[in-house]
Structure formats: C-alpha cells, structure tokens
Scaffold this motif. Structure first.
Motif, mmCIF file in Angstrom:
data_model
loop_
_atom_site.group_PDB
_atom_site.id
_atom_site.type_symbol
_atom_site.label_atom_id
_atom_site.label_comp_id
_atom_site.label_asym_id
_atom_site.label_seq_id
_atom_site.Cartn_x
_atom_site.Cartn_y
_atom_site.Cartn_z
ATOM 1 N N SER A 28 0.829 -1.201 0.000
ATOM 2 C CA SER A 28 0.000 0.000 0.000
ATOM 3 C C SER A 28 0.858 1.244 0.000
ATOM 4 C CB SER A 28 -0.939 0.004 1.204
ATOM 5 O OG SER A 28 -0.201 -0.030 2.406
ATOM 6 N N PHE A 29 2.002 1.210 0.704
ATOM 7 C CA PHE A 29 2.895 2.363 0.715
ATOM 8 C C PHE A 29 3.438 2.617 -0.684
ATOM 9 C CE2 PHE A 29 2.069 2.334 4.869
ATOM 10 C CZ PHE A 29 2.969 1.847 5.797
ATOM 11 N N VAL A 30 3.836 1.538 -1.367
ATOM 12 C CA VAL A 30 4.448 1.688 -2.691
ATOM 13 C C VAL A 30 3.470 2.310 -3.665
ATOM 14 C CG1 VAL A 30 5.455 0.472 -4.650
ATOM 15 C CG2 VAL A 30 6.022 -0.238 -2.339
ATOM 16 N N PHE A 31 2.277 1.727 -3.786
ATOM 17 C CA PHE A 31 1.366 2.198 -4.809
ATOM 18 C C PHE A 31 0.678 3.503 -4.429
ATOM 19 C CE2 PHE A 31 1.185 -2.482 -5.937
ATOM 20 C CZ PHE A 31 2.156 -2.333 -6.909
ATOM 21 N N THR A 32 0.497 3.767 -3.139
ATOM 22 C CA THR A 32 -0.107 5.030 -2.724
ATOM 23 C C THR A 32 0.868 6.184 -2.905
ATOM 24 O OG1 THR A 32 -1.503 3.923 -1.113
ATOM 25 C CG2 THR A 32 -1.171 6.280 -0.825
ATOM 26 N N ALA A 33 2.117 5.974 -2.488
ATOM 27 C CA ALA A 33 3.078 7.064 -2.514
ATOM 28 C C ALA A 33 3.615 7.341 -3.913
ATOM 29 C CB ALA A 33 4.250 6.742 -1.586
ATOM 30 N N PHE A 34 3.703 6.298 -4.760
ATOM 31 C CA PHE A 34 4.428 6.468 -6.017
ATOM 32 C C PHE A 34 3.525 6.471 -7.243
ATOM 33 C CE2 PHE A 34 7.454 3.643 -3.465
ATOM 34 C CZ PHE A 34 7.812 4.705 -2.654
ATOM 35 N N ALA A 35 2.230 6.241 -7.089
ATOM 36 C CA ALA A 35 1.288 6.213 -8.206
ATOM 37 C C ALA A 35 1.728 5.245 -9.297
ATOM 38 C CB ALA A 35 1.115 7.629 -8.794
ATOM 39 N N VAL A 36 2.241 4.105 -8.888
ATOM 40 C CA VAL A 36 2.663 3.086 -9.843
ATOM 41 C C VAL A 36 1.540 2.084 -9.997
ATOM 42 C CG1 VAL A 36 4.318 1.240 -10.289
ATOM 43 C CG2 VAL A 36 5.057 3.332 -9.167
ATOM 44 N N PHE A 119 27.618 -7.820 -13.987
ATOM 45 C CA PHE A 119 27.015 -7.576 -12.682
ATOM 46 C C PHE A 119 27.452 -6.208 -12.156
ATOM 47 C CE2 PHE A 119 26.900 -12.383 -11.910
ATOM 48 C CZ PHE A 119 25.527 -12.454 -12.088
ATOM 49 N N VAL A 120 26.518 -5.445 -11.626
ATOM 50 C CA VAL A 120 26.827 -4.156 -10.996
ATOM 51 C C VAL A 120 26.267 -4.174 -9.582
ATOM 52 C CG1 VAL A 120 26.495 -1.663 -11.041
ATOM 53 C CG2 VAL A 120 26.832 -2.919 -13.183
ATOM 54 N N ARG A 121 27.158 -4.008 -8.607
ATOM 55 C CA ARG A 121 26.789 -4.017 -7.196
ATOM 56 C C ARG A 121 27.176 -2.684 -6.552
ATOM 57 N NH1 ARG A 121 29.513 -8.750 -8.400
ATOM 58 N NH2 ARG A 121 31.446 -7.775 -7.680
ATOM 59 N N SER A 122 26.680 -2.460 -5.357
ATOM 60 C CA SER A 122 27.047 -1.259 -4.612
ATOM 61 C C SER A 122 27.160 -1.597 -3.134
ATOM 62 C CB SER A 122 26.014 -0.143 -4.816
ATOM 63 O OG SER A 122 24.774 -0.516 -4.239
ATOM 64 N N VAL A 123 27.805 -0.712 -2.380
ATOM 65 C CA VAL A 123 27.829 -0.833 -0.922
ATOM 66 C C VAL A 123 26.586 -0.131 -0.391
ATOM 67 C CG1 VAL A 123 29.065 -0.273 1.189
ATOM 68 C CG2 VAL A 123 30.339 -0.909 -0.873
ATOM 69 N N GLN A 124 25.659 -0.909 0.149
ATOM 70 C CA GLN A 124 24.374 -0.391 0.610
ATOM 71 C C GLN A 124 24.467 0.014 2.080
ATOM 72 O OE1 GLN A 124 22.231 -3.739 -2.246
ATOM 73 N NE2 GLN A 124 21.715 -3.642 -0.090
ATOM 74 N N THR A 125 23.995 1.208 2.385
ATOM 75 C CA THR A 125 24.083 1.714 3.757
ATOM 76 C C THR A 125 22.767 2.341 4.216
ATOM 77 O OG1 THR A 125 25.073 3.736 2.874
ATOM 78 C CG2 THR A 125 26.590 2.053 3.732
ATOM 79 N N HIS A 126 21.653 1.856 3.689
ATOM 80 C CA HIS A 126 20.324 2.328 4.086
ATOM 81 C C HIS A 126 20.120 3.814 3.781
ATOM 82 C CE1 HIS A 126 19.247 -1.462 6.064
ATOM 83 N NE2 HIS A 126 20.511 -1.500 6.445
ATOM 84 N N THR A 127 20.623 4.227 2.625
ATOM 85 C CA THR A 127 20.407 5.592 2.152
ATOM 86 C C THR A 127 19.217 5.609 1.191
ATOM 87 O OG1 THR A 127 21.780 5.371 0.157
ATOM 88 C CG2 THR A 127 22.906 5.910 2.226
ATOM 89 N N THR A 128 18.961 6.775 0.613
ATOM 90 C CA THR A 128 18.026 6.879 -0.504
ATOM 91 C C THR A 128 18.767 7.328 -1.762
ATOM 92 O OG1 THR A 128 17.428 9.135 0.171
ATOM 93 C CG2 THR A 128 16.015 7.336 0.954
ATOM 94 N N ILE A 191 12.638 5.626 -0.697
ATOM 95 C CA ILE A 191 13.595 5.313 -1.751
ATOM 96 C C ILE A 191 12.890 4.851 -3.021
ATOM 97 C CG2 ILE A 191 13.969 2.924 -0.984
ATOM 98 C CD1 ILE A 191 16.901 3.289 -1.926
ATOM 99 N N GLY A 192 11.731 4.235 -2.893
ATOM 100 C CA GLY A 192 10.979 3.859 -4.088
ATOM 101 C C GLY A 192 10.599 5.078 -4.906
ATOM 102 N N GLN A 193 10.102 6.094 -4.238
ATOM 103 C CA GLN A 193 9.746 7.343 -4.904
ATOM 104 C C GLN A 193 10.984 8.007 -5.509
ATOM 105 O OE1 GLN A 193 7.496 9.974 -2.411
ATOM 106 N NE2 GLN A 193 7.503 11.643 -3.875
ATOM 107 N N GLU A 194 12.094 7.964 -4.784
ATOM 108 C CA GLU A 194 13.334 8.550 -5.290
ATOM 109 C C GLU A 194 13.843 7.799 -6.514
ATOM 110 O OE1 GLU A 194 16.710 10.877 -5.838
ATOM 111 O OE2 GLU A 194 14.781 11.252 -4.845
#
Length: 244
Positions: A28-36, A119-128, A191-194
């Motif tokens: 609900s957060f995804v589709f409400t916030a992002f209009a996807v 393959f493309v990876r990143s160091v994830q640190t809970h950012t947006t 982050i989905g919206q971003e």
C-alpha cells in the motif's frame, strides 16, 4: 539473498504477461506514494529447478517468449562457500574466501544467462541514494548507494538483502529498469519514490507506465520494531500514533 534485474535487448514491449512477484509487504505504501500501477499483466516464471536461484522470470515482448527483461533472486543454497557462509554467499565483505564468492557469482551468472562482468553491485548503507549505471561507469566502486537504474541491455543490477525489501521497477515505454534496497530507513525516506524520480529525470519515465514488484523480505509477524521506528513512520506517513 541477492536480487537481479537486467534488460536482455532493447526492443519495444508490446505484450507484457502476468505477474513478476507477489509479495505484499508495504504494497500500500508503494502504490499510494508512487502512483505506480500494480503488476496486472506480466509473466510468472516457474521456480527454478536450479538450487542457485529460488525464482527466475522474465517480462516478455510477445507470445514467442522473447525476453526483454529478466529477473531473479538467490537463496543460500547452490554455492561453494563453506561453514557459516554455506553455501551461496554473494558478499565479499563478510570474511568469506574470495575465490568461493567469485565461483558463486559465476554460477549465478550461468543460472541467469548473463555475463559475470555485467554484474553491478554497490555498498548499501540504508540511504536513498540512487545511481544511474552506464557502460562507462559500471566498473566504478559505488559507496552509499541503495538504488540502481539503467537502460543499457545486459547490465545486471544486483542488490543484497537480509530482511529488507527489494523493489523492482520496469519502464516498458523507455525500456529502463530500477532495483532498490528498502529497509525501514529507506522506506521512511521513500527510496521507491526517489528511484522513480531518478528514472524520470534520466529516461523520461512516467510512474503510471511503470511495472513494480516487491521481492521476498521479512513479514510483519516476524518484524518487531521499537517505538522510535514506529514514530518515524507515523511522522512521515501522517499516521496517528499510537495506533488504535
């Protein structure tokens, strides 16, 4: 686990078949916030018989099954790592033997049908933070990046998870994709919206055209949070707290 998403070739999508994944945590957060729009018309691929991949599927161009986008996610089985890393460990930063991790990625590439070097990876640190991947920058070391987007065929976006939420995005109009790591901080930070905003800036993506899916993650029953986390969600989402 790791999640994977890549474009196999760049043709216009005419027919999208049913359903990528069907995990509903924070849907609900995804589709409400992002209009996807929800994924109502794309392919369900079978669970893979190969132990390397728990799920492998595609979005198809036509009835002949010509895949435009392929996706999947791993489990802990099917690799060569030993001990506490057994066996499909895909992290180079946890103390596992590097050769074993490389072999695990080789097996994953074979299972997905993609080249290892793509393959493309990143160091994830809970950012947006969301990064645009191109052929020119795909070998860069990506620090503090939790979202990846691209419109380049055969580049395989890779994101890693323990109990956080994988977000898949496919723009069939501009043939662009996004894959984002959304923990509670990323979810509060939208982050989905971003990711969608970045895809719009870079590719002209309209959120109404996007097919979105949520990958495997911890369920509500197993995820107890402290009051400060609940309050953060309440503030961001304009919820009443404490909840009745």
């Amino acid at each position: 686990i790791c999640c994977f998403l890549f474009i196999t070739y760049k043709k216009r999508v005419y027919n999208i078949m049913k359903k990528l994944l069907s995990f509903l945590l924070i849907i609900s957060f995804v589709f409400t916030a992002f209009a996807v729009k929800p994924a109502t018309n794309y392919s369900v691929a079978e669970f893979s018989g190969n132990a390397t991949l728990e799920y492998k599927g595609s979005i198809n161009e036509d009835a002949d099954g010509n895949a435009v986008v392929k996706h999947g996610f791993s489990t802990r089985i099917g690799g060569v790592s030993e001990g506490i890393y057994s066996s499909m460990n895909l992290s180079f930063s946890r103390g596992d033997d590097e050769n074993a991790v490389c072999e695990n990625y080789r097996r994953m590439a074979e299972a997905l049908g993609v080249k290892e070097e793509m393959f493309v990876r990143s160091v994830q640190t809970h950012t947006t933070n969301v990064h645009k991947v191109t052929l020119e920058n795909m070998k860069e070391e990506l620090q503090d990046v939790d979202g990846l987007i691209t419109d380049v065929p055969d580049i395989c976006l890779v994101t890693s998870y323990a109990d956080c939420v994988p977000l898949y995005f496919v723009d069939p109009v501009h043939r662009a994709i996004g894959l984002s790591h959304s923990g509670w901080r990323g979810t509060v930070g939208k982050i989905g919206q971003e990711t969608l905003r970045k895809m719009k800036v870079e590719y002209g993506t309209n959120s109404k055209d996007v097919i979105a899916a949520i990958g495997p993650s911890i369920c509500q029953d197993c995820y107890e949070v402290s009051e400060d986390v609940a309050e953060a969600f309440a503030r961001e989402l304009d919820l009443l707290w404490p909840l009745a």
